[in-house]
Design a protein around this motif. Structure first.
Motif, short mmCIF file in Angstrom:
data_model
loop_
_atom_site.label_atom_id
_atom_site.label_comp_id
_atom_site.label_asym_id
_atom_site.label_seq_id
_atom_site.Cartn_x
_atom_site.Cartn_y
_atom_site.Cartn_z
N TRP A 1 0.75 -5.13 9.83
CA TRP A 1 0.33 -3.76 10.06
C TRP A 1 1.19 -2.86 9.19
CZ3 TRP A 1 0.02 -1.20 15.58
CH2 TRP A 1 -0.72 0.00 15.49
N MET A 2 0.54 -2.15 8.25
CA MET A 2 1.24 -1.28 7.30
C MET A 2 0.81 0.16 7.53
SD MET A 2 0.78 -3.78 3.98
CE MET A 2 -0.80 -4.45 4.51
N VAL B 1 -13.76 -1.69 7.87
CA VAL B 1 -13.16 -0.38 8.14
C VAL B 1 -13.15 -0.16 9.65
CG1 VAL B 1 -13.37 2.11 7.82
CG2 VAL B 1 -14.05 0.56 5.97
N LEU B 2 -11.97 0.03 10.22
CA LEU B 2 -11.87 0.38 11.64
C LEU B 2 -11.89 1.90 11.73
CD1 LEU B 2 -9.18 -2.15 12.90
CD2 LEU B 2 -11.67 -2.40 12.76
N TRP C 1 -9.20 -1.90 6.60
CA TRP C 1 -8.79 -0.49 6.51
C TRP C 1 -8.53 0.04 7.91
CZ3 TRP C 1 -7.28 1.23 2.12
CH2 TRP C 1 -7.88 0.82 0.93
N LEU C 2 -7.34 0.64 8.08
CA LEU C 2 -6.98 1.30 9.34
C LEU C 2 -6.30 2.61 8.95
CD1 LEU C 2 -6.92 1.29 12.40
CD2 LEU C 2 -4.80 -0.04 12.30
N THR C 3 -7.12 3.61 8.66
CA THR C 3 -6.64 4.86 8.08
C THR C 3 -7.53 6.02 8.53
OG1 THR C 3 -6.37 6.05 5.98
CG2 THR C 3 -7.97 4.26 5.99
N THR C 4 -6.97 7.20 8.55
CA THR C 4 -7.78 8.37 8.87
C THR C 4 -8.82 8.63 7.77
OG1 THR C 4 -6.09 9.80 7.90
CG2 THR C 4 -6.04 9.51 10.30
N TRP C 5 -8.65 8.02 6.61
CA TRP C 5 -9.68 8.09 5.57
C TRP C 5 -10.95 7.38 6.03
CZ3 TRP C 5 -9.34 8.82 -0.11
CH2 TRP C 5 -8.18 9.53 -0.50
N TYR D 1 -3.71 -4.92 8.14
CA TYR D 1 -4.25 -3.59 8.43
C TYR D 1 -3.51 -2.58 7.56
CZ TYR D 1 -6.23 -6.13 12.30
OH TYR D 1 -6.93 -7.04 13.05
N LEU D 2 -4.28 -1.85 6.75
CA LEU D 2 -3.69 -0.97 5.74
C LEU D 2 -4.07 0.49 5.96
CD1 LEU D 2 -2.04 -0.93 3.05
CD2 LEU D 2 -4.23 -1.12 1.86
N ASP D 3 -3.05 1.34 6.03
CA ASP D 3 -3.20 2.78 6.06
C ASP D 3 -3.20 3.28 4.62
OD1 ASP D 3 -3.22 5.44 6.99
OD2 ASP D 3 -1.04 5.50 7.21
#
Length: 165
Positions: free
Chosen positions: A119-120, A87-88, A62-66, A7-9
């Motif tokens: 988890w990053m 994308v989550l 993808w685990l990002t506010t983007w 999971y990438l921020d």
């Protein structure tokens, strides 16, 4: 081979906040127009992430506010091959005081059946509930919370490689 979900921020992880000097690889930071804003990144990190994504056990998410903007704008701007990663999103999860990223990650882990995860996210060290959950899972989780002014480092990438096996 067991799949590992990674999971990438973005901000503070791939795109550091106000980086100064040189990257962890000893090169100058690159700047790219991601359509909605400029991003700063280390091209070596992008190369490393692309290589990791090709690992047969890796499932990048993808685990990002983007959210959906990451594959649409960030990837082509910096050359990251993440256009087709899941994308989550915070849709429906951002209505409580709880951290939406933990909620959607737990749901994804449950639905996908991920036995091991990476988890990053630069925010991890500040989220007590996320820390407790990761500690409960123990060796099934590799937790990387980089300095948001530096982003992911060579040693972080080495730890991910070792975790993937």
């Amino acid at each position: 081979m067991t799949t590992v979900s990674l999971y990438l921020d973005v901000d503070g992880v791939v795109n550091p906040f106000g980086p100064m000097g040189f990257t962890d690889w000893g090169t100058e930071w690159k700047i790219a127009d991601a359509g909605i804003l400029d991003v700063v990144y280390a091209s070596e990190l992008v190369d490393e992430l692309n290589e990791l994504a090709a690992h047969p056990a890796a499932r990048f998410v993808w685990l990002t506010t983007w959210q959906r903007l990451a594959p649409e704008f960030l990837c082509p701007a910096i050359g990251l091959n993440g256009e087709h990663w899941p994308v989550l999103t915070s849709d429906g999860w951002d209505q409580t005081a709880d951290w939406w990223k933990l909620d959607v990650l737990q749901k994804d882990v449950h639905e996908y059946g991920a036995g091991r995860i990476v988890w990053m996210d630069d925010q991890l060290n500040y989220e007590a509930a996320a820390r407790s959950w990761a500690e409960f899972l123990g060796s099934r989780v590799l937790w990387i919370s980089p300095d948001p002014r530096r982003g992911l480092s060579r040693s972080d990438i080495a730890a991910v490689r070792q975790f993937l096996g």
